[in-house]
Every structure is written in structure tokens, then in C-alpha cells.
Motif scaffolding. Sequence first.
Motif, mmCIF file in Angstrom:
data_model
loop_
_atom_site.group_PDB
_atom_site.id
_atom_site.type_symbol
_atom_site.label_atom_id
_atom_site.label_comp_id
_atom_site.label_asym_id
_atom_site.label_seq_id
_atom_site.Cartn_x
_atom_site.Cartn_y
_atom_site.Cartn_z
ATOM 1 N N UNK A 262 -1.121 0.804 -6.023
ATOM 2 C CA UNK A 262 -0.368 1.022 -4.791
ATOM 3 C C UNK A 262 0.949 0.251 -4.732
ATOM 4 N N UNK A 263 1.326 -0.371 -5.868
ATOM 5 C CA UNK A 263 2.621 -1.049 -5.885
ATOM 6 C C UNK A 263 2.510 -2.561 -5.965
ATOM 7 N N UNK A 264 3.676 -3.187 -5.921
ATOM 8 C CA UNK A 264 3.794 -4.632 -6.128
ATOM 9 C C UNK A 264 3.987 -5.363 -4.803
ATOM 10 N N UNK A 265 3.408 -6.549 -4.701
ATOM 11 C CA UNK A 265 3.735 -7.491 -3.634
ATOM 12 C C UNK A 265 4.546 -8.597 -4.293
ATOM 13 N N UNK A 266 5.800 -8.695 -3.950
ATOM 14 C CA UNK A 266 6.745 -9.563 -4.644
ATOM 15 C C UNK A 266 6.235 -10.998 -4.746
ATOM 16 N N UNK A 267 6.345 -11.544 -5.973
ATOM 17 C CA UNK A 267 5.972 -12.930 -6.292
ATOM 18 C C UNK A 267 4.474 -13.229 -6.140
ATOM 19 N N UNK A 268 3.669 -12.176 -5.961
ATOM 20 C CA UNK A 268 2.236 -12.415 -5.809
ATOM 21 C C UNK A 268 1.376 -11.602 -6.779
ATOM 22 N N UNK A 269 1.578 -10.295 -6.814
ATOM 23 C CA UNK A 269 0.751 -9.476 -7.683
ATOM 24 C C UNK A 269 0.904 -8.008 -7.363
ATOM 25 N N UNK A 270 -0.168 -7.231 -7.566
ATOM 26 C CA UNK A 270 -0.093 -5.800 -7.294
ATOM 27 C C UNK A 270 -1.321 -5.346 -6.522
ATOM 28 N N UNK A 271 -1.200 -4.189 -5.892
ATOM 29 C CA UNK A 271 -2.236 -3.667 -5.016
ATOM 30 C C UNK A 271 -3.013 -2.536 -5.675
ATOM 31 N N UNK A 272 -4.325 -2.529 -5.427
ATOM 32 C CA UNK A 272 -5.187 -1.430 -5.845
ATOM 33 C C UNK A 272 -5.941 -0.949 -4.618
ATOM 34 N N UNK A 273 -6.006 0.370 -4.441
ATOM 35 C CA UNK A 273 -6.700 0.939 -3.297
ATOM 36 C C UNK A 273 -8.202 0.761 -3.391
ATOM 37 N N UNK A 274 -8.834 0.601 -2.225
ATOM 38 C CA UNK A 274 -10.290 0.472 -2.142
ATOM 39 C C UNK A 274 -10.834 1.566 -1.226
ATOM 40 N N UNK A 275 -12.111 1.502 -0.948
ATOM 41 C CA UNK A 275 -12.724 2.515 -0.090
ATOM 42 C C UNK A 275 -12.260 2.474 1.346
ATOM 43 N N UNK A 276 -11.685 1.348 1.767
ATOM 44 C CA UNK A 276 -11.222 1.262 3.154
ATOM 45 C C UNK A 276 -9.871 0.569 3.307
ATOM 46 N N UNK A 277 -9.156 0.372 2.198
ATOM 47 C CA UNK A 277 -7.868 -0.323 2.297
ATOM 48 C C UNK A 277 -7.311 -0.664 0.932
ATOM 49 N N UNK A 278 -6.993 -1.950 0.727
ATOM 50 C CA UNK A 278 -6.420 -2.333 -0.568
ATOM 51 C C UNK A 278 -6.741 -3.783 -0.898
#
Length: 316
Positions: A262-278
Motif C-alpha cells: 500500500x505504499x511507503x511511510x516516509x522514514x519508517x517503512x512500508x504498508x501491507x493491507x490486512x483483513x481490516x486495515x493495514x
Amino acid sequence: MKVVFMGTPDFAVVPLEMLIKNNVNIIGVVTQPDRPVGRKKVITAPPVKKLASNYDIPVYQPEKVKSAEFIKILKSFEPDLIIVVAFGQILSRDVLDIPKIGCINVHASLLPKYRGAAPIQWAIINGEKVTGVTTMWMDEGVDTGDIFMQEKIEIDDEWTSLELSCELSKLGGKLLIKTLENIKSGNLIRVPQNHEEATYAPMLKKDDGKINWFKTTWEIYNLIRGMYPWPTAFTLRNKTEFKILKARPYLTNAAPNPGKYLGIVKNEGFLIGTGDGSLLVLEVQESGKKRMKATEYLAGHTMNEGEFFADDVHQK
């Protein structure tokens, strides 16, 4: 009072050291044999052996504690009490009958919940808010003996099984000292367990760490915490094992899209979708590579919008 202590991993070190510093008469320490450790398979002594050796306490490392040969050795000690903390072998009736008072075990759960080999990990994986330690009289069952004393602790939402293990080790040591004080005063507490309320914490397997992205963010987060530092939670990227060592829930308004990048969060990491969010991924380890921060991984690897983690992500 003559005491034999049986224990092996780091969890047992603090209770043993507390016994030593409280001048408990430990006449011998029994631990597992030295084993190969790490990629180079270096033969390494168990943590309990190292501590006992520092205090010049005799150490015994039977391959099988229930062997006739070692039972003879134990009987020769004429112990009043055997204390067991994460030893790693089941004691036979022949061993349980040796000490004059009995065998006491320190177990890392509030029995009868989480009997078994991995109570700390499963408590976190299952999202428990409270756990604790129990001192109990040992019988031939697996964590089925009468309860002596218990102490509770709240589980911090950021603790992994490593941090919780450290906290429970200290708590277990303190509870063990209180237990011994009761034994010395003749107050031998025995509270039978309600076996109908028993739950189990079986030994972890590698496959237990496979992430199902259709689960909720908190279920996945708890799995990552509970499986750390071993055997670790993992998913698949390009058909290759991809460990997620550290992460945290992340609020987003996006519709649930399990396993999707789901994209990058600057200076922290990246997002992966889950069953109810990320989920925000913070530390990773690709198969055969070293662990690294997610930001470092992103610097050397391209992730495409719409990419999915796990080849079977569309199968619930």
C-alpha cells in the motif's frame, strides 16, 4: 534444606541467581547437554550451566534425566526439594519420588491456562492482556499438578515474546523465593487445578509463523510479536520467504486489501493491507540475507503498487 535445580535457557537464569543470592543450599544443577548453536554450529553451554559454573555449583548434563544411571546420582544427593524452571525434559515418577518434600515447577502462565512448551509466545499471539507465573507441585502430567502460588502481570502492547519472557523470568524468581519461604515455614499450599478450564500452548513450529493477511491487523501484529525472536513471522515475496521482524498497526482510511503493498511511510517503512486495515512494516529479513530496517530494504529493492505478498494471498 538441600535443593537440586533443573533448568536450561535464559528464562531459568534469573530464578537460579535469585536462589543463589538468597543463600538457598543448591547442591547441584541439572541442565541439558551442550548443543551446537548458530549457523556455524558452535558447541555452546546452556545459560544455566554458565551461571552455575560461575558460582562453582556442580553441574550435571544427562541426555535423559530418567535414565537409571542418572536416577542413582540424584538419589545419592538425598535432596529435600527439586526445583524445575524450563528444564526441557519431562520428569518420570522415579525422579519425582526422589526429593523428601517434592518437585516444584515455575511455569510461565496462570495455570490451568497455557499448559505446555510455549506459554509466553501463545499468550501474545492470542492477544492476551494479562498473564503471569505459577509455582506448582509436579506430577507425571504436563503442567497438571496442584498450584502453589501465582502472580499476574499485564502484557504491554509493544512487548515481543523476548521482552515478556524477561519480565516473567524476574517475576518467577521472586515468586519462587516466596514459595520457598512458605515451604520452610511448613505452609505447603496445594490448590488442585480445574482441568476443565485448561488451555494448551504447544511447541512452536516454523509454519505457525506464516502470516494470513486476511486476519485483522492486531491478529497479525500479535503473531509477529509472539513469534519473535524465534521462529519469526513470515510471508512470501516473489515466492521467497520474507520475514517480518518488527511492525505496528497503522490507521488508514483505505478499504481492506489483504496482502497488498500500500505504499511507503516516509522514514519508517512500508504498508501491507490486512483483513481490516493495514500494517506498517519496520524490520525485515529476506531469505538468506541479513535483517534490516524496512527503509534500508526499500533503498535497494523496488516494490510496485498493487504487488501482493504471499502467492496464495487470494485464498482465505
